[in-house]
Write a protein that holds these residues in place. Structure first.
Motif, PDB file in Angstrom:
ATOM      1  N   ARG A 198      -5.901   1.003  -5.724  1.00  8.19           N
ATOM      2  CA  ARG A 198      -4.972   2.120  -5.548  1.00  8.19           C
ATOM      3  C   ARG A 198      -5.452   3.379  -6.248  1.00  8.19           C
ATOM      4  O   ARG A 198      -5.148   4.486  -5.821  1.00  8.19           O
ATOM      5  CB  ARG A 198      -3.587   1.750  -6.062  1.00  8.19           C
ATOM      6  N   ASP A 199      -6.216   3.222  -7.350  1.00 14.43           N
ATOM      7  CA  ASP A 199      -6.676   4.388  -8.099  1.00 14.43           C
ATOM      8  C   ASP A 199      -7.987   4.961  -7.568  1.00 14.43           C
ATOM      9  O   ASP A 199      -8.546   5.879  -8.130  1.00 14.43           O
ATOM     10  CB  ASP A 199      -6.800   4.053  -9.583  1.00 14.43           C
ATOM     11  N   GLY A 200      -8.519   4.391  -6.472  1.00 17.47           N
ATOM     12  CA  GLY A 200      -9.745   4.890  -5.869  1.00 17.47           C
ATOM     13  C   GLY A 200     -10.999   4.151  -6.300  1.00 17.47           C
ATOM     14  O   GLY A 200     -12.060   4.346  -5.720  1.00 17.47           O
ATOM     15  N   ALA A 201     -10.887   3.304  -7.312  1.00 13.45           N
ATOM     16  CA  ALA A 201     -12.047   2.497  -7.711  1.00 13.45           C
ATOM     17  C   ALA A 201     -12.365   1.525  -6.572  1.00 13.45           C
ATOM     18  O   ALA A 201     -11.477   1.121  -5.833  1.00 13.45           O
ATOM     19  CB  ALA A 201     -11.738   1.727  -8.996  1.00 13.45           C
ATOM     20  N   GLN A 229       1.376  -3.932 -21.867  1.00 13.55           N
ATOM     21  CA  GLN A 229       2.372  -3.057 -21.249  1.00 13.55           C
ATOM     22  C   GLN A 229       1.676  -1.942 -20.472  1.00 13.55           C
ATOM     23  O   GLN A 229       0.609  -1.472 -20.895  1.00 13.55           O
ATOM     24  CB  GLN A 229       3.265  -2.400 -22.315  1.00 13.55           C
ATOM     25  N   PRO A 230       2.292  -1.492 -19.360  1.00 14.17           N
ATOM     26  CA  PRO A 230       1.791  -0.267 -18.725  1.00 14.17           C
ATOM     27  C   PRO A 230       1.967   0.902 -19.706  1.00 14.17           C
ATOM     28  O   PRO A 230       2.894   0.898 -20.535  1.00 14.17           O
ATOM     29  CB  PRO A 230       2.694  -0.086 -17.511  1.00 14.17           C
ATOM     30  N   ASP A 274      -1.570  -1.562 -13.290  1.00 17.45           N
ATOM     31  CA  ASP A 274      -0.464  -2.246 -12.630  1.00 17.45           C
ATOM     32  C   ASP A 274      -0.480  -1.910 -11.142  1.00 17.45           C
ATOM     33  O   ASP A 274      -1.405  -1.260 -10.654  1.00 17.45           O
ATOM     34  CB  ASP A 274       0.875  -1.904 -13.297  1.00 17.45           C
ATOM     35  N   VAL A 275       0.536  -2.347 -10.401  1.00 22.37           N
ATOM     36  CA  VAL A 275       0.548  -2.151  -8.944  1.00 22.37           C
ATOM     37  C   VAL A 275       0.633  -0.682  -8.550  1.00 22.37           C
ATOM     38  O   VAL A 275       0.274  -0.327  -7.435  1.00 22.37           O
ATOM     39  CB  VAL A 275       1.692  -2.950  -8.267  1.00 22.37           C
ATOM     40  N   LEU A 276       1.076   0.188  -9.451  1.00 23.91           N
ATOM     41  CA  LEU A 276       1.158   1.611  -9.156  1.00 23.91           C
ATOM     42  C   LEU A 276      -0.074   2.376  -9.638  1.00 23.91           C
ATOM     43  O   LEU A 276      -0.159   3.581  -9.507  1.00 23.91           O
ATOM     44  CB  LEU A 276       2.418   2.219  -9.782  1.00 23.91           C
ATOM     45  N   GLY A 277      -1.054   1.654 -10.213  1.00 24.67           N
ATOM     46  CA  GLY A 277      -2.274   2.293 -10.684  1.00 24.67           C
ATOM     47  C   GLY A 277      -2.204   2.793 -12.108  1.00 24.67           C
ATOM     48  O   GLY A 277      -3.122   3.462 -12.575  1.00 24.67           O
ATOM     49  N   GLU A 278      -1.141   2.450 -12.823  1.00 27.01           N
ATOM     50  CA  GLU A 278      -1.004   2.888 -14.216  1.00 27.01           C
ATOM     51  C   GLU A 278      -1.777   1.935 -15.131  1.00 27.01           C
ATOM     52  O   GLU A 278      -1.706   0.721 -14.958  1.00 27.01           O
ATOM     53  CB  GLU A 278       0.468   2.919 -14.618  1.00 27.01           C
ATOM     54  N   ASP A 326       7.728  10.753 -10.622  1.00 26.80           N
ATOM     55  CA  ASP A 326       7.319   9.773  -9.628  1.00 26.80           C
ATOM     56  C   ASP A 326       6.265   8.863 -10.248  1.00 26.80           C
ATOM     57  O   ASP A 326       5.192   9.326 -10.635  1.00 26.80           O
ATOM     58  CB  ASP A 326       6.736  10.489  -8.408  1.00 26.80           C
ATOM     59  N   PRO A 327       6.533   7.547 -10.365  1.00 23.96           N
ATOM     60  CA  PRO A 327       5.578   6.662 -11.026  1.00 23.96           C
ATOM     61  C   PRO A 327       4.239   6.551 -10.300  1.00 23.96           C
ATOM     62  O   PRO A 327       3.261   6.123 -10.873  1.00 23.96           O
ATOM     63  CB  PRO A 327       6.300   5.315 -11.060  1.00 23.96           C
ATOM     64  N   ARG A 328       4.186   6.956  -9.023  1.00 26.86           N
ATOM     65  CA  ARG A 328       2.919   6.922  -8.287  1.00 26.86           C
ATOM     66  C   ARG A 328       2.127   8.201  -8.466  1.00 26.86           C
ATOM     67  O   ARG A 328       1.058   8.354  -7.896  1.00 26.86           O
ATOM     68  CB  ARG A 328       3.198   6.706  -6.799  1.00 26.86           C
TER      69      ARG A 328
END
Length: 155
Positions: A25-28, A135-136, A120-124, A78-80
């Motif tokens: 999700r983060d582009g990696a 923890q995120p 995490d699933v949102l890229g954090e 926005d968490p994303r």
């Protein structure tokens, strides 16, 4: 761009071949070339990239990427909306604050937290405390913040 068609692949002794590109999700990304010559895989991927680039044309992406103003401190972000630059080890959170993930971070209880490379699933980024808690970054800040850089990190 090559004018010739790029058609090529290798197979293993069982006739199996695969090129798998995994994009986070983060582009990696990572590339696996099971049963395929790495040179031929690179040629194939360059051909695919050239074709996609030619089909795109010189105009902006559609739909255009959304532009967001920094949210007020009293409203949720926005968490994303964060962005991780894995190469530099820097995370920009949804509010626009940047964190150097190569450093150790100390929470309000003086526990050390370190990024191990996971998100995490949102890229954090997920940070791990010296006692093993994970923890995120945003949750870490909410539960144990403020956090501050600690000397002795990897930077």
């Amino acid at each position: 761009m090559s004018e010739r068609n790029i058609i090529g692949f290798d197979v293993d002794s069982h006739g199996n071949a695969a090129i798998v590109v995994v994009v986070e999700r983060d582009g990696a990304y990572s590339v696996r070339t099971s049963g395929v010559c790495k040179h031929l895989a690179a040629e194939l991927l360059r051909g695919i990239a050239a074709r996609l680039d030619a089909e795109h044309g010189p105009f902006p992406c559609s739909p255009a990427a959304e532009q967001h103003d920094r949210p007020r401190e009293d409203e949720p972000a926005d968490p994303r909306g964060g962005h991780l630059d894995r190469d530099r080890g820097v995370y920009r959170d949804p509010r626009g604050d940047s964190f150097d993930l190569t450093l150790l971070w100390a929470d309000e209880f003086d526990r050390a937290w370190k990024w191990q490379g996971a998100t995490d699933v949102l890229g954090e980024p997920m940070l791990q405390a010296d006692d093993g808690e994970v923890q995120p970054l945003g949750v870490l800040r909410a539960l144990y913040g403020p956090i501050t850089p600690r000397s002795g990190g990897a930077a």
